[in-house]
Design a protein around this motif. Sequence first.
Motif, PDB file in Angstrom:
ATOM      1  N   GLN A  53       1.168  -4.304   0.415  1.00 41.38           N
ATOM      2  CA  GLN A  53       1.705  -3.003   0.024  1.00 41.38           C
ATOM      3  C   GLN A  53       0.658  -1.908   0.176  1.00 41.38           C
ATOM      4  OE1 GLN A  53       3.253  -3.652  -3.945  1.00 41.38           O
ATOM      5  NE2 GLN A  53       5.262  -4.291  -3.178  1.00 41.38           N
ATOM      6  N   LEU A  54      -0.602  -2.206  -0.187  1.00 42.65           N
ATOM      7  CA  LEU A  54      -1.652  -1.209  -0.004  1.00 42.65           C
ATOM      8  C   LEU A  54      -1.859  -0.934   1.477  1.00 42.65           C
ATOM      9  CD1 LEU A  54      -3.897   0.611  -1.063  1.00 42.65           C
ATOM     10  CD2 LEU A  54      -5.427  -1.380  -1.014  1.00 42.65           C
ATOM     11  N   ALA A  55      -1.842  -1.986   2.301  1.00 46.74           N
ATOM     12  CA  ALA A  55      -2.027  -1.816   3.742  1.00 46.74           C
ATOM     13  C   ALA A  55      -0.918  -0.955   4.327  1.00 46.74           C
ATOM     14  CB  ALA A  55      -2.058  -3.184   4.421  1.00 46.74           C
ATOM     15  N   ARG A  56       0.310  -1.138   3.880  1.00 47.53           N
ATOM     16  CA  ARG A  56       1.435  -0.337   4.376  1.00 47.53           C
ATOM     17  C   ARG A  56       1.268   1.130   3.989  1.00 47.53           C
ATOM     18  NH1 ARG A  56       6.616  -3.075   2.109  1.00 47.53           N
ATOM     19  NH2 ARG A  56       7.520  -1.133   2.940  1.00 47.53           N
ATOM     20  N   LEU A  57       0.784   1.385   2.769  1.00 50.10           N
ATOM     21  CA  LEU A  57       0.566   2.772   2.335  1.00 50.10           C
ATOM     22  C   LEU A  57      -0.535   3.416   3.172  1.00 50.10           C
ATOM     23  CD1 LEU A  57       1.168   5.089   0.354  1.00 50.10           C
ATOM     24  CD2 LEU A  57      -0.513   4.075  -1.218  1.00 50.10           C
ATOM     25  N   GLU A  58      -1.636   2.663   3.415  1.00 51.42           N
ATOM     26  CA  GLU A  58      -2.733   3.199   4.222  1.00 51.42           C
ATOM     27  C   GLU A  58      -2.273   3.477   5.640  1.00 51.42           C
ATOM     28  OE1 GLU A  58      -6.669   1.247   2.088  1.00 51.42           O
ATOM     29  OE2 GLU A  58      -5.526   0.029   3.525  1.00 51.42           O
ATOM     30  N   GLU A  59      -1.416   2.634   6.148  1.00 45.49           N
ATOM     31  CA  GLU A  59      -0.893   2.840   7.503  1.00 45.49           C
ATOM     32  C   GLU A  59      -0.034   4.100   7.560  1.00 45.49           C
ATOM     33  OE1 GLU A  59       1.860   0.514  10.848  1.00 45.49           O
ATOM     34  OE2 GLU A  59       1.375  -0.437   8.937  1.00 45.49           O
TER      35      GLU A  59
ATOM     36  N   SER B 125      -7.839   4.920   5.172  1.00 45.42           N
ATOM     37  CA  SER B 125      -8.170   3.883   4.206  1.00 45.42           C
ATOM     38  C   SER B 125      -8.271   4.542   2.836  1.00 45.42           C
ATOM     39  CB  SER B 125      -9.507   3.223   4.570  1.00 45.42           C
ATOM     40  OG  SER B 125      -9.894   2.301   3.576  1.00 45.42           O
ATOM     41  N   LEU B 126      -7.711   3.878   1.823  1.00 44.53           N
ATOM     42  CA  LEU B 126      -7.651   4.484   0.496  1.00 44.53           C
ATOM     43  C   LEU B 126      -8.578   3.829  -0.512  1.00 44.53           C
ATOM     44  CD1 LEU B 126      -3.759   4.878   0.285  1.00 44.53           C
ATOM     45  CD2 LEU B 126      -5.435   6.641   0.902  1.00 44.53           C
ATOM     46  N   ILE B 127      -8.883   2.540  -0.316  1.00 47.66           N
ATOM     47  CA  ILE B 127      -9.760   1.809  -1.236  1.00 47.66           C
ATOM     48  C   ILE B 127     -10.839   1.089  -0.440  1.00 47.66           C
ATOM     49  CG2 ILE B 127      -9.874  -0.174  -2.809  1.00 47.66           C
ATOM     50  CD1 ILE B 127      -7.261   0.629  -3.993  1.00 47.66           C
ATOM     51  N   ASP B 128     -12.068   1.241  -0.898  1.00 49.50           N
ATOM     52  CA  ASP B 128     -13.194   0.535  -0.272  1.00 49.50           C
ATOM     53  C   ASP B 128     -13.208  -0.890  -0.808  1.00 49.50           C
ATOM     54  OD1 ASP B 128     -15.529  -0.433   0.741  1.00 49.50           O
ATOM     55  OD2 ASP B 128     -16.811   1.185  -0.039  1.00 49.50           O
ATOM     56  N   ARG B 129     -12.725  -1.837   0.017  1.00 53.45           N
ATOM     57  CA  ARG B 129     -12.587  -3.222  -0.425  1.00 53.45           C
ATOM     58  C   ARG B 129     -13.921  -3.941  -0.559  1.00 53.45           C
ATOM     59  NH1 ARG B 129      -8.329  -1.506   2.274  1.00 53.45           N
ATOM     60  NH2 ARG B 129      -6.202  -2.355   1.966  1.00 53.45           N
ATOM     61  N   THR B 130     -14.986  -3.391   0.040  1.00 55.75           N
ATOM     62  CA  THR B 130     -16.296  -4.062  -0.001  1.00 55.75           C
ATOM     63  C   THR B 130     -17.078  -3.706  -1.260  1.00 55.75           C
ATOM     64  OG1 THR B 130     -17.392  -2.273   1.219  1.00 55.75           O
ATOM     65  CG2 THR B 130     -16.378  -4.038   2.511  1.00 55.75           C
ATOM     66  N   ALA B 131     -16.666  -2.619  -1.929  1.00 57.45           N
ATOM     67  CA  ALA B 131     -17.405  -2.157  -3.112  1.00 57.45           C
ATOM     68  C   ALA B 131     -17.061  -3.019  -4.324  1.00 57.45           C
ATOM     69  CB  ALA B 131     -17.075  -0.699  -3.395  1.00 57.45           C
ATOM     70  N   ARG B 132     -18.022  -3.212  -5.192  1.00 58.77           N
ATOM     71  CA  ARG B 132     -17.820  -3.942  -6.436  1.00 58.77           C
ATOM     72  C   ARG B 132     -18.400  -3.119  -7.588  1.00 58.77           C
ATOM     73  NH1 ARG B 132     -14.917  -5.980  -3.593  1.00 58.77           N
ATOM     74  NH2 ARG B 132     -14.519  -8.192  -3.104  1.00 58.77           N
ATOM     75  N   PRO B 133     -17.606  -2.587  -8.475  1.00 57.39           N
ATOM     76  CA  PRO B 133     -16.146  -2.699  -8.482  1.00 57.39           C
ATOM     77  C   PRO B 133     -15.508  -1.872  -7.374  1.00 57.39           C
ATOM     78  CG  PRO B 133     -16.867  -1.162 -10.150  1.00 57.39           C
ATOM     79  CD  PRO B 133     -18.109  -1.761  -9.591  1.00 57.39           C
ATOM     80  N   LEU B 134     -14.205  -2.051  -7.163  1.00 58.54           N
ATOM     81  CA  LEU B 134     -13.505  -1.319  -6.116  1.00 58.54           C
ATOM     82  C   LEU B 134     -13.629   0.186  -6.330  1.00 58.54           C
ATOM     83  CD1 LEU B 134     -10.190  -3.383  -5.837  1.00 58.54           C
ATOM     84  CD2 LEU B 134     -12.200  -3.517  -4.349  1.00 58.54           C
ATOM     85  N   LYS B 135     -13.784   0.898  -5.220  1.00 60.27           N
ATOM     86  CA  LYS B 135     -13.902   2.351  -5.288  1.00 60.27           C
ATOM     87  C   LYS B 135     -12.883   2.997  -4.346  1.00 60.27           C
ATOM     88  CE  LYS B 135     -18.832   2.620  -6.447  1.00 60.27           C
ATOM     89  NZ  LYS B 135     -20.159   3.140  -6.027  1.00 60.27           N
ATOM     90  N   LEU B 136     -12.483   4.215  -4.709  1.00 58.83           N
ATOM     91  CA  LEU B 136     -11.592   4.976  -3.837  1.00 58.83           C
ATOM     92  C   LEU B 136     -12.388   5.605  -2.720  1.00 58.83           C
ATOM     93  CD1 LEU B 136      -9.435   6.900  -6.503  1.00 58.83           C
ATOM     94  CD2 LEU B 136      -8.766   4.861  -5.213  1.00 58.83           C
TER      95      LEU B 136
END
Length: 283
Positions: free
Chosen positions: A36-42, A47-58
């Motif tokens: 669902q996030l991938a569909r929104l980003e598409e 890209s809306l969320i940095d998946r590599t960051a810990r914790p997740l960042k916008l």
Amino acid sequence: MFDPRLLRAFVTIFESGSFTAAADQLHLTQSTISQQLARLEESVGHSLIDRTARPLKLTTSGEYLMGYAQRILTLQQEAEAVLKDPAGSIPIRIGLPEDMMSTTMAEVFGVFAQENRSIRLDVTSGLSRNLTERYRNGELDIIIVKEPAASADCHAFFPEEMAWFESENAMTSLSDPISLVTFPQDGLYRDEMFETLDRERRRWYIAFTGSSLESVLVSVETGLGISLLPIITTKGRRVRRNISLGEATPMVVSIYTWEKAGLISQLVDKMTTVLHDRFQSNS
């Protein structure tokens, strides 16, 4: 147009801090949340969320969208709540003269609205002729009006005794010309006053025109002029009847409604009872 499901996934991921927690809150699989996030980003092209960051960042784009997404979801929840709640979904438009809006009548409206949450009352006071015209044009559902005679389609009507009144401190004889206290143009009593004085060949002028019964009564009390008024409205006021112009023709107070059954009919019956008690106690 944004899909609310995708926006909810985006907001929940950010607020919960992980895809796993978001999936648990929305009762979905982690794979579905990610899709669902991938569909929104598409759909937004960013890209809306940095998946590599810990914790997740916008991401920067995610920060721009987050505020809008939260407001959209809040508005959606509010809209759903309003549509599920029947309160105020059925309007009843009522018109009546100012002096018919008594405490008892107001209590009937208040209790009826509390007992029937689906009802939204819209009550307006005004001149009888204007109210009748609006009713005949379909703008009002119920009206109480004053008129020389009730029409055949009225629900009920009650006689209203009329008389000429002057200040209790007025001189015994009328002035020449006679000073009048009246309601605005198109007021029922106003025309009756003019017709009577013209028939009696008396000279007159308008000393005061008031849009409310209270202002008219105060003006008569203080001696600005005489006026034709319902006898019932003058009790307790510093006025007295003037019989030099003869007996006044009675009016009738009529109640009309388009509906003969259902909630509107129930309300009309309660309003009719108030009118009956009002005129019965003063007969």
